[in-house]
Structures are given as structure tokens and as C-alpha cells.
Scaffold this motif. Structure first.
Motif, PDB file in Angstrom:
ATOM      1  N   ARG A   3      49.570 -15.626 -19.560  1.00  0.00           N
ATOM      2  CA  ARG A   3      48.254 -15.008 -19.670  1.00  0.00           C
ATOM      3  C   ARG A   3      48.313 -13.517 -19.379  1.00  0.00           C
ATOM      4  NH1 ARG A   3      43.526 -17.971 -19.456  1.00  0.00           N
ATOM      5  NH2 ARG A   3      43.812 -19.766 -20.777  1.00  0.00           N
ATOM      6  N   ALA A   4      49.184 -13.125 -18.501  1.00  0.00           N
ATOM      7  CA  ALA A   4      49.247 -11.718 -18.120  1.00  0.00           C
ATOM      8  C   ALA A   4      49.545 -10.845 -19.306  1.00  0.00           C
ATOM      9  CB  ALA A   4      50.296 -11.521 -17.032  1.00  0.00           C
ATOM     10  N   GLU A   5      50.264 -11.371 -20.306  1.00  0.00           N
ATOM     11  CA  GLU A   5      50.586 -10.563 -21.469  1.00  0.00           C
ATOM     12  C   GLU A   5      49.373 -10.363 -22.368  1.00  0.00           C
ATOM     13  OE1 GLU A   5      54.900 -11.290 -22.968  1.00  0.00           O
ATOM     14  OE2 GLU A   5      54.025 -13.206 -22.449  1.00  0.00           O
ATOM     15  N   GLN A   6      48.367 -11.221 -22.232  1.00  0.00           N
ATOM     16  CA  GLN A   6      47.228 -11.133 -23.123  1.00  0.00           C
ATOM     17  C   GLN A   6      46.153 -10.191 -22.595  1.00  0.00           C
ATOM     18  OE1 GLN A   6      45.960 -15.166 -23.606  1.00  0.00           O
ATOM     19  NE2 GLN A   6      47.919 -15.826 -24.417  1.00  0.00           N
ATOM     20  N   GLY A   7      46.243  -9.795 -21.322  1.00  0.00           N
ATOM     21  CA  GLY A   7      45.263  -8.886 -20.752  1.00  0.00           C
ATOM     22  C   GLY A   7      45.299  -7.544 -21.448  1.00  0.00           C
ATOM     23  N   ALA A   8      44.139  -6.895 -21.553  1.00  0.00           N
ATOM     24  CA  ALA A   8      44.091  -5.665 -22.326  1.00  0.00           C
ATOM     25  C   ALA A   8      43.441  -4.511 -21.602  1.00  0.00           C
ATOM     26  CB  ALA A   8      43.326  -5.932 -23.627  1.00  0.00           C
ATOM     27  N   THR A   9      42.777  -4.759 -20.497  1.00  0.00           N
ATOM     28  CA  THR A   9      42.022  -3.691 -19.861  1.00  0.00           C
ATOM     29  C   THR A   9      42.351  -3.607 -18.388  1.00  0.00           C
ATOM     30  OG1 THR A   9      40.195  -5.199 -19.431  1.00  0.00           O
ATOM     31  CG2 THR A   9      40.110  -3.965 -21.493  1.00  0.00           C
ATOM     32  N   ALA A  10      41.855  -2.552 -17.757  1.00  0.00           N
ATOM     33  CA  ALA A  10      42.088  -2.332 -16.327  1.00  0.00           C
ATOM     34  C   ALA A  10      40.843  -2.704 -15.543  1.00  0.00           C
ATOM     35  CB  ALA A  10      42.449  -0.860 -16.100  1.00  0.00           C
ATOM     36  N   PRO A  11      40.982  -2.886 -14.203  1.00  0.00           N
ATOM     37  CA  PRO A  11      39.806  -3.158 -13.383  1.00  0.00           C
ATOM     38  C   PRO A  11      38.734  -2.097 -13.568  1.00  0.00           C
ATOM     39  CG  PRO A  11      41.777  -3.581 -12.127  1.00  0.00           C
ATOM     40  CD  PRO A  11      42.215  -2.954 -13.428  1.00  0.00           C
ATOM     41  N   TRP A  12      37.486  -2.548 -13.452  1.00  0.00           N
ATOM     42  CA  TRP A  12      36.276  -1.759 -13.629  1.00  0.00           C
ATOM     43  C   TRP A  12      35.995  -1.462 -15.096  1.00  0.00           C
ATOM     44  CZ3 TRP A  12      34.432  -3.447  -9.691  1.00  0.00           C
ATOM     45  CH2 TRP A  12      34.946  -3.266  -8.407  1.00  0.00           C
ATOM     46  N   SER A  13      36.703  -2.115 -16.010  1.00  0.00           N
ATOM     47  CA  SER A  13      36.247  -2.127 -17.388  1.00  0.00           C
ATOM     48  C   SER A  13      34.977  -2.967 -17.446  1.00  0.00           C
ATOM     49  CB  SER A  13      37.309  -2.740 -18.299  1.00  0.00           C
ATOM     50  OG  SER A  13      37.507  -4.092 -17.954  1.00  0.00           O
ATOM     51  N   GLY A  14      34.272  -2.912 -18.575  1.00  0.00           N
ATOM     52  CA  GLY A  14      33.017  -3.647 -18.669  1.00  0.00           C
ATOM     53  C   GLY A  14      33.165  -5.125 -18.413  1.00  0.00           C
ATOM     54  N   ALA A  15      34.199  -5.757 -18.996  1.00  0.00           N
ATOM     55  CA  ALA A  15      34.377  -7.202 -18.840  1.00  0.00           C
ATOM     56  C   ALA A  15      34.671  -7.558 -17.394  1.00  0.00           C
ATOM     57  CB  ALA A  15      35.495  -7.688 -19.763  1.00  0.00           C
ATOM     58  N   PHE A  16      35.611  -6.840 -16.778  1.00  0.00           N
ATOM     59  CA  PHE A  16      35.956  -7.167 -15.402  1.00  0.00           C
ATOM     60  C   PHE A  16      34.783  -6.896 -14.468  1.00  0.00           C
ATOM     61  CE2 PHE A  16      37.385  -5.879 -11.171  1.00  0.00           C
ATOM     62  CZ  PHE A  16      38.036  -7.029 -10.780  1.00  0.00           C
ATOM     63  N   THR A  17      34.030  -5.838 -14.707  1.00  0.00           N
ATOM     64  CA  THR A  17      32.887  -5.516 -13.845  1.00  0.00           C
ATOM     65  C   THR A  17      31.862  -6.638 -13.865  1.00  0.00           C
ATOM     66  OG1 THR A  17      33.186  -3.142 -14.190  1.00  0.00           O
ATOM     67  CG2 THR A  17      31.033  -3.865 -13.414  1.00  0.00           C
ATOM     68  N   ARG A  18      31.623  -7.222 -15.042  1.00  0.00           N
ATOM     69  CA  ARG A  18      30.672  -8.332 -15.115  1.00  0.00           C
ATOM     70  C   ARG A  18      31.206  -9.563 -14.383  1.00  0.00           C
ATOM     71  NH1 ARG A  18      29.590  -5.969 -20.184  1.00  0.00           N
ATOM     72  NH2 ARG A  18      31.132  -7.221 -21.289  1.00  0.00           N
ATOM     73  N   LEU A  19      32.513  -9.830 -14.537  1.00  0.00           N
ATOM     74  CA  LEU A  19      33.089 -10.962 -13.805  1.00  0.00           C
ATOM     75  C   LEU A  19      33.028 -10.709 -12.304  1.00  0.00           C
ATOM     76  CD1 LEU A  19      34.603 -13.677 -13.978  1.00  0.00           C
ATOM     77  CD2 LEU A  19      36.741 -12.369 -13.926  1.00  0.00           C
ATOM     78  N   TRP A  20      33.338  -9.482 -11.882  1.00  0.00           N
ATOM     79  CA  TRP A  20      33.262  -9.118 -10.462  1.00  0.00           C
ATOM     80  C   TRP A  20      31.834  -9.300  -9.953  1.00  0.00           C
ATOM     81  CZ3 TRP A  20      30.613  -5.526  -7.527  1.00  0.00           C
ATOM     82  CH2 TRP A  20      31.115  -5.262  -6.246  1.00  0.00           C
ATOM     83  N   GLY A  21      30.867  -8.839 -10.719  1.00  0.00           N
ATOM     84  CA  GLY A  21      29.470  -8.982 -10.312  1.00  0.00           C
ATOM     85  C   GLY A  21      29.074 -10.444 -10.175  1.00  0.00           C
ATOM     86  N   ALA A  22      29.529 -11.276 -11.109  1.00  0.00           N
ATOM     87  CA  ALA A  22      29.216 -12.710 -11.038  1.00  0.00           C
ATOM     88  C   ALA A  22      29.838 -13.330  -9.795  1.00  0.00           C
ATOM     89  CB  ALA A  22      29.728 -13.411 -12.297  1.00  0.00           C
ATOM     90  N   ALA A  23      31.078 -12.950  -9.487  1.00  0.00           N
ATOM     91  CA  ALA A  23      31.763 -13.509  -8.321  1.00  0.00           C
ATOM     92  C   ALA A  23      31.077 -13.086  -7.027  1.00  0.00           C
ATOM     93  CB  ALA A  23      33.229 -13.066  -8.309  1.00  0.00           C
ATOM     94  N   VAL A  24      30.673 -11.825  -6.942  1.00  0.00           N
ATOM     95  CA  VAL A  24      30.033 -11.317  -5.721  1.00  0.00           C
ATOM     96  C   VAL A  24      28.653 -11.952  -5.534  1.00  0.00           C
ATOM     97  CG1 VAL A  24      29.052  -9.253  -4.663  1.00  0.00           C
ATOM     98  CG2 VAL A  24      31.326  -9.167  -5.700  1.00  0.00           C
ATOM     99  N   VAL A  25      27.874 -12.033  -6.597  1.00  0.00           N
ATOM    100  CA  VAL A  25      26.553 -12.657  -6.502  1.00  0.00           C
ATOM    101  C   VAL A  25      26.682 -14.122  -6.097  1.00  0.00           C
ATOM    102  CG1 VAL A  25      24.576 -13.413  -7.887  1.00  0.00           C
ATOM    103  CG2 VAL A  25      25.402 -11.072  -8.090  1.00  0.00           C
ATOM    104  N   SER A  26      27.661 -14.816  -6.691  1.00  0.00           N
ATOM    105  CA  SER A  26      27.859 -16.222  -6.353  1.00  0.00           C
ATOM    106  C   SER A  26      28.274 -16.396  -4.896  1.00  0.00           C
ATOM    107  CB  SER A  26      28.924 -16.843  -7.261  1.00  0.00           C
ATOM    108  OG  SER A  26      28.439 -16.999  -8.571  1.00  0.00           O
ATOM    109  N   SER A  27      29.144 -15.519  -4.403  1.00  0.00           N
ATOM    110  CA  SER A  27      29.575 -15.607  -3.010  1.00  0.00           C
ATOM    111  C   SER A  27      28.411 -15.403  -2.053  1.00  0.00           C
ATOM    112  CB  SER A  27      30.670 -14.571  -2.726  1.00  0.00           C
ATOM    113  OG  SER A  27      31.844 -14.892  -3.417  1.00  0.00           O
TER     114      SER A  27
END
Length: 423
Positions: A3-27
Motif C-alpha cells: 500500500r505504501a507504494e500507492q500513496g501519492a500525497t503528503a500529510p495535510w493534503s486535502g484527503a489526509f486533512t479530512r481523514l485526520w478531522g474525522a479521526a479527531v472528531v470521533s476520538s
């Protein structure tokens, strides 16, 4: 391909930021519910066994369904599975909040709710672990895990705690309504991700979930680093169960520090964990991931020995801060190693093996901690935990030669080993 080879962006990209926000809100919502459920249970019954049953049902589904949840996560679109599960959990919590508001809640309903939420979580957590490597590059994976875990610790450990009494004062149903809202917000954030489901090799004709679970476990057994990490995680979680279950006794009984001392100890652990999210990357740059985990475990052993042998609140606070710091280093790097080394189509199953063993070890450790505290003193569970951490660190040593910090993990895995595991 990993899976690591399929990643395309760095942290704080739009996709990761939304996942981070979902994780923080859920916690944040999880922390509200975790604190409010026992309080509600004590209002509904004065029978300790029933109150404890509510918490126990938060463990049981992992033991029963954990491996199954990992196998399902490897079959489905992880993004869709995550937002669907969160939407269902949000509706369940909203219905429960209504029942509490109407004074229709019962212990049986609390137990059923805890069991249902954790059963759904077995799919959500494994899908989440498998999804992250598709959102960030291989080089950013460790940093992404550190930011996710640090954000979750801030939301659940620092922000939610002071809010719970305020919400409970506003009404017994309010914390559960707030938790329902966080589930629905998290579902919306995950649903907004635009990801392409990874390509998977066709499953062999007649393949069953049982066979796929077995294949995932076989793959885990064949990788020395993953095998050592899994054994180490299982052992240290027995120790963690013993420590967590008796920490209040250590602080208030053996040290005589009262509730204020206990709160100071918990705060020190949380602050240390946040610092661990900051220093983890620097340790990896110097030592590599497996050696960083090894160092974290060794330092935690020393911290546990101090907790169980030095009769001082200052020593407890300081050792818990160090313990939390190294605990975050451990968690970030074990998760990242698992994502880096697992074949793409088996990451959910490998993740589920880690989590299932970890959850199974915690209640066992709690029982052992209670037994040794009764037999030999309130400080002895910390020393018992140190002994399990010694075994945990020993389990890591055979995997030292498989450290992946030099970029080896980004290369394709041996395809023959993956295909062999499917038969």
C-alpha cells in the motif's frame, strides 16, 4: 505491491486533512461516551457486576469478531465501509440518546449498545488502517500516523475530559447526543474523500473468509519483523491491562495521593504522549523503526520499575510522562511498520491480528493486576507490567535485522509468498 507504494500525497493534503478531522472528531465523541456510559450505568444499578459488564462488552466483540472484521476490510472499499459504519453508529447513538432522554434506558440496553458499537468498530478500525497508506506517500506514512495519534490524544485525552461533567449537568442524554453528532460528522468527512479503491488480485475460486483469515495469519507468521511486533504487542498489552486497572490504587492507596494525585498522573501520561508524537520521527531518523520500538519498550520497563518501587508522587508523575512519551513512539512505529510491511491485499487481516491479540491481553492483565495487588501489595502490578514488557522487548529482538527505515519497505514484496498464502 504494498500500500505504501500507492500513496501519492503528503500529510495535510486535502484527503489526509479530512481523514485526520474525522479521526479527531470521533476520538472526542468516543471519550464523551466512554466517560458517560459508566456514570449512567451507576445511576441505573448498584450491582457492580452489571456495571462492569458494560465495559466488558467493549472488549468482547474484538475477541469474537476481530479477525473477521480484518478479512472483510480486505474485501471491500475501505472508504465506503468506514463512512457507512460511522453513519450506522451515529444513528444507534442518536436512538440511544432519545431513549435516555425519555428515561427508557436500561442496563440491558447499555450492554447491547456497547457490544454493537464495538462489533462495528472491528470493521472500521481495520479499514482505517488499510486506507491511510492510499492517502499519503510512503515517506510521509510515519509522520501521518504520528499526527493522527497526537490529534486523537488531544481530542480524547485533553479536550473531552473537562467537557463531560458540563454535558452531564445539562442532561444525561446530552453526551450521547453529542457522540452521535461526532459519528455523523466523521462519516461525512470520510465520505467526501476521493480515493480509487486499490487493485486486488482476484480471489481464488471457492475462497472463504476463514481461508483468507488463515492466509493473513500465515503471512504475518512468515515476516520476522511483523511476527515479533505482534508477539510484543500482545505481551505489552497484558502489562498495560495490569497497570491501567490498578493505577488508581497505586496513586490513591500506595502513595496516598488522593484523587488530585491520580488526576496529575493521568495528565502527565497524556502530556508525555503528545511529546512522543513530536519526537517519534527524530528517533526513527537516527535508529530506524524496529530499533525505535525496541528503545521505547526498554525505557518503558525502567519507568514501570520506578512506578512500582519509588514511593513518591513526583516519581510517579515523571515516570508516567516518560511512559506516555515512549508509548506514543511505540504505537506510531508499530502501526507504520505494519502498514509498510504488509501486502496491500492483506493489511486489514494483519491489522486485525494485532488488535485482537492486544484487546485479548488487556482484560487478562487487569485480572492478573488485581490478583497480585491483593496478594503482594498495590505497587506490585507495575512491577508485573515491567516483567511483561521485558518479554515484549525480547520478542522484538529477532526482527531487528528486518528494520525498514532505510527504504526497503517501499519495494514490492515477494509475490510468491503472497500467492502461496492464498492456498
Amino acid at each position: 505491491m504494498t500500500r505504501a507504494e500507492q500513496g501519492a500525497t503528503a500529510p495535510w493534503s486535502g484527503a489526509f486533512t479530512r481523514l485526520w478531522g474525522a479521526a479527531v472528531v470521533s476520538s472526542f465523541g468516543d471519550a464523551l461516551r466512554t466517560a458517560a456510559l459508566p456514570l449512567l450505568a451507576t445511576r441505573l444499578t448498584d450491582r457492580p457486576l452489571l456495571v462492569v459488564s458494560v465495559t466488558a462488552c467493549g472488549y468482547l466483540p474484538w475477541i469474537v469478531f476481530g479477525l473477521l472484521g480484518g478479512a472483510v476490510a480486505d474485501r471491500v472499499d475501505q472508504r465506503r465501509a468506514m463512512w457507512t459504519v460511522d453513519a450506522v453508529r451515529g444513528l444507534l447513538m442518536a436512538g440511544f440518546a432519545v431513549a435516555v432522554a425519555l428515561d427508557r434506558a436500561s442496563i440491558a440496553l447499555l450492554i447491547a449498545l456497547a457490544f454493537a458499537l464495538t462489533t462495528l468498530q472491528t470493521l472500521f478500525d481495520n479499514a482505517s488502517t488499510a486506507l491511510l497508506p492510499t492517502l499519503v506517500s510512503h515517506e510521509a506514512l510515519g509522520s501521518a500516523n504520528a499526527r493522527l495519534m497526537t490529534g486523537q490524544r488531544i481530542a480524547g485525552g485533553l479536550l473531552a475530559g473537562p467537557v463531560v461533567p458540563l454535558l452531564m449537568a445539562a442532561g444525561a442524554a446530552v453526551p450521547f447526543a453529542a457522540d452521535a453528532l461526532t459519528f455523523l460528522v466523521a462519516a461525512a468527512l470520510v465520505a467526501s474523500l476521493r480515493t480509487t479503491p486499490p487493485e486486488r488480485a482476484p480471489r481464488p475460486a471457492g475462497s472463504t473468509l476463514r481461508a483468507e483469515i488463515t492466509a493473513g495469519l500465515r503471512t504475518l507468521r512468515r515476516d520476522p519483523a511483523l511476527r515479533g511486533l505482534c508477539a510484543a504487542t500482545a505481551l505489552c498489552n497484558v502489562g498495560m491491562g495490569a497497570l491501567i486497572a490498578t493505577l488508581v490504587l497505586l496513586a490513591t492507596g500506595w502513595l496516598g495521593a488522593g484523587t488530585v494525585g491520580y488526576a496529575a498522573a493521568l495528565t502527565a501520561y497524556t502530556v508525555g504522549s503528545l511529546a512522543g508524537g513530536v519526537v517519534s520521527g527524530r528517533l526513527v531518523a537516527r535508529l530506524g523503526r524496529v530499533r525505535s520500538v525496541l528503545l521505547a519498550g526498554a525505557v518503558q520497563i525502567l519507568a514501570l520499575v520506578v512506578m512500582g518501587s519509588v514511593r513518591s508522587l513526583v516519581a510517579l508523575v515523571a515516570s508516567l510522562a516518560v511512559f506516555g512519551l515512549m508509548g506514543m513512539v511505540w504505537n506510531v512505529n508499530t502501526t507504520t511498520l505494519m502498514q509498510e510491511r504488509s501486502p496491500a491485499d492483506m493489511l486489514g487481516r494483519v491489522s486485525s491480528a494485532f488488535r485482537t491479540l492486544g484487546v485479548a491481553g488487556a482484560p487478562l492483565g487487569a485480572l492478573l493486576g488485581g490478583a497480585v495487588a491483593t496478594a503482594w501489595g498495590l505497587n506490585t502490578p507495575a512491577l508485573l507490567a515491567a516483567a511483561f514488557f521485558v518479554l515484549s522487548v525480547a520478542a522484538l529482538i529477532p526482527g531487528l535485522g528486518a528494520d525498514v527505515s532505510d527504504g526497503e519497505a517501499g519495494r514490492p514484496r515477494d509475490e510468491s509468498s503472497c500467492s502461496d498464502a492464498l492456498h
